[in-house]
Design a protein around this motif. Structure first.
Motif: not given
Length: 504
Positions: A188-217
């Motif tokens: 929550a509370n990711v900030s951006a411009t509402q309304g119109y801007i040249l090219g369009g406004s955009s925003a978002g979030w990403m969760l990148y996870i690295v995990y260990e698993n003995e069964q994986d290569p």
């Protein structure tokens, strides 16, 4: 798949407005039996709650509003995504990124004399670093992220019209503390411009996870972040510090996160360099066309990732893509390959790339001490400065030695390498056996070395905060090299190397 950009010089890097962005730097590097996954969602759309699936206009023709699904008056934006993961795996790293175009809180579009004008109606109201993060089944936790880039002082008119920013927070400890990792994550509370801007406004979030698993290569996994504006000139990112298997299939993939990928504008491309054909081979799949790769979507392999609320197929300028690199018969990434160049280019749809990651399966003999070398930070590759090919072929100080060289050649490379500054140490050359982000792990490794009759010492490198464990030092490189070669015969120390300290 098709090929593009015939090159006469292997590494030509885009200089496009680099002074206004943040060059990409390597963040984490893993040699691990495991894998990486990603989830995320957009924070700005045409509707606050309903999914948006149309793709009939360019983004700047839509009036943007915050996505807000939580009915919580303390948040101005919120969206969620569901993580599905084997509960038996061990989380090794989790990075939360959020980004947006934020030249003001509100922007309007005006028409005068058959021309269109965009005007900021209200200045920024929120600190972009401050968000809220909710784990599955839990309430929000307030987080202040690290500001990777913010274009508030940008001089370039085009970048000023967007004013993009990127923030990041290491949330590894949050996920490691969960009894159940699968479930819905909300930001929550990711900030951006509402309304119109040249090219369009955009925003978002990403969760990148690295995990260990003995069964994986056995895999090499690395991630980079920054903010590069891709317009007329391409941007190249080099991945190295790995060696693919001697035989068998080479399975590799990339993850990318971008602001301002427009669904209806084409000619944005992503390619990987094929050294045999001296070309860049375009990436594409069922949901991403080779000539419109960034198309305002969140995709895993060749499917839209729809485990989100809202699960818009058109995320209006916010892109996350995780996909395998097609490699039939190892024709692009060969056996025993040790580097890969990724190129991002556009001739129409301008965009900002702020995250990329690469992973591939490894040679089984590349790094036997896999569990002890799991978070080595590599030297950064700057994608906005032309780098000669011969410079890129030089070894990085912290990389594992991936192929034997003659004694004289390796000694010369050590002597000609750039010295590291560690004021607490005497000048000289140090035989390093391992690097750790945790002091307790470094001490455990040192204790193991003492049981092998070595006399290890632990030192923290001030410029990256990592703990180095060394077993010998001196000024006579040939003599030390003999000791290094002897140490490498120990199965536990085959990846040891020599580090030049305080010698410049």
């Amino acid at each position: 798949m098709r090929c593009f950009i015939r090159v006469c010089c292997l590494f030509v890097v885009g200089a496009c407005l680099a002074q206004e962005g943040q060059p990409f730097t390597a963040q984490k590097e893993f040699y691990i039996h495991g894998n990486a996954t990603v989830i995320g969602n957009n924070s700005l759309s045409k509707d606050a709650k309903a999914p948006f699936d149309k793709a009939d206009k360019v983004n700047d023709e839509y009036k943007m509003v915050y996505v807000d699904i939580d009915d919580d008056l303390s948040t101005h934006s919120s969206s969620s995504a569901r993580l599905l993961i084997d509960e038996s795996v061990k989380i090794k790293y989790a990075a939360l990124y959020w980004a947006g175009t934020y030249n003001g809180a509100q922007s309007v579009k005006k028409y005068k004399d058959k021309r269109t004008f965009y005007r900021i109606k209200q200045e920024r109201q929120h600190d972009p670093r401050l968000i809220k993060f909710a784990l599955p089944g839990q309430d929000y936790t307030s987080i202040e992220g690290n500001l990777i880039f913010d274009a508030v002082t940008a001089r370039n008119r085009m970048i000023k019209s967007y004013r993009p920013y990127v923030c990041m927070a290491d949330v590894t400890s949050y996920l490691q503390g969960l009894s159940k990792k699968s479930g819905s994550y909300t930001v929550a509370n990711v900030s951006a411009t509402q309304g119109y801007i040249l090219g369009g406004s955009s925003a978002g979030w990403m969760l990148y996870i690295v995990y260990e698993n003995e069964q994986d290569p056995l895999r090499y996994i690395t991630s980079y972040h920054g903010l590069e504006f891709v317009n007329k000139q391409p941007v190249d990112i080099l991945f190295s510090n790995f060696k693919t298997p001697e035989i068998g299939a080479v399975n590799s993939s990339v993850t990318l996160a971008v602001l301002e990928g427009d669904n209806t504008l084409k000619r944005d491309k992503v390619g990987v360099y094929d050294p045999e054909k001296d070309t860049f081979v375009l990436l594409d799949n069922k949901v991403r066309a080779s000539d419109n790769f960034f198309n305002s979507s969140i995709t895993i392999d060749d499917q839209i990732f729809d485990q989100r609320q809202p699960n818009s197929s058109n995320t209006l300028g916010f892109d996350i893509a995780q996909l395998a690199i097609p490699n039939p018969d190892n024709t692009i990434i060969s056996n025993q390959a040790n580097k890969l160049t990724l190129r991002l280019a556009s001739r129409s749809d301008r965009f900002f790339v702020f995250f990329t990651a690469f992973q591939t399966n490894l040679s089984q003999d590349f790094n036997p001490q896999i569990r002890e070398t799991k978070e080595v930070i590599v030297a950064p590759t700057t994608p906005s400065t032309p780098v000669p090919e011969e410079a890129l072929s030089q070894p990085v100080l912290e990389q594992v030695v991936d192929s034997p060289s003659t004694e004289a050649t390796e000694i010369a490379k050590i002597q000609n390498s750039t010295a590291v500054s560690i004021p607490t140490l005497e000048k000289g050359y140090y035989i390093v056996t391992n690097v750790f982000s945790s002091l307790s792990n470094a001490k455990r490794w040192a204790a193991k070395l003492r049981r092998m009759s070595y006399r290890p010492e632990v030192v923290q490198r001030p410029d990256n905060g990592l703990y180095y464990v060394y077993i010998d030092k001196g000024l006579n490189v040939p003599t030390l090299y003999e000791k290094l070669a002897k140490a490498r015969k120990n199965p536990a120390l085959t990846t040891s190397w020599m580090l030049k300290i305080n010698m410049d």
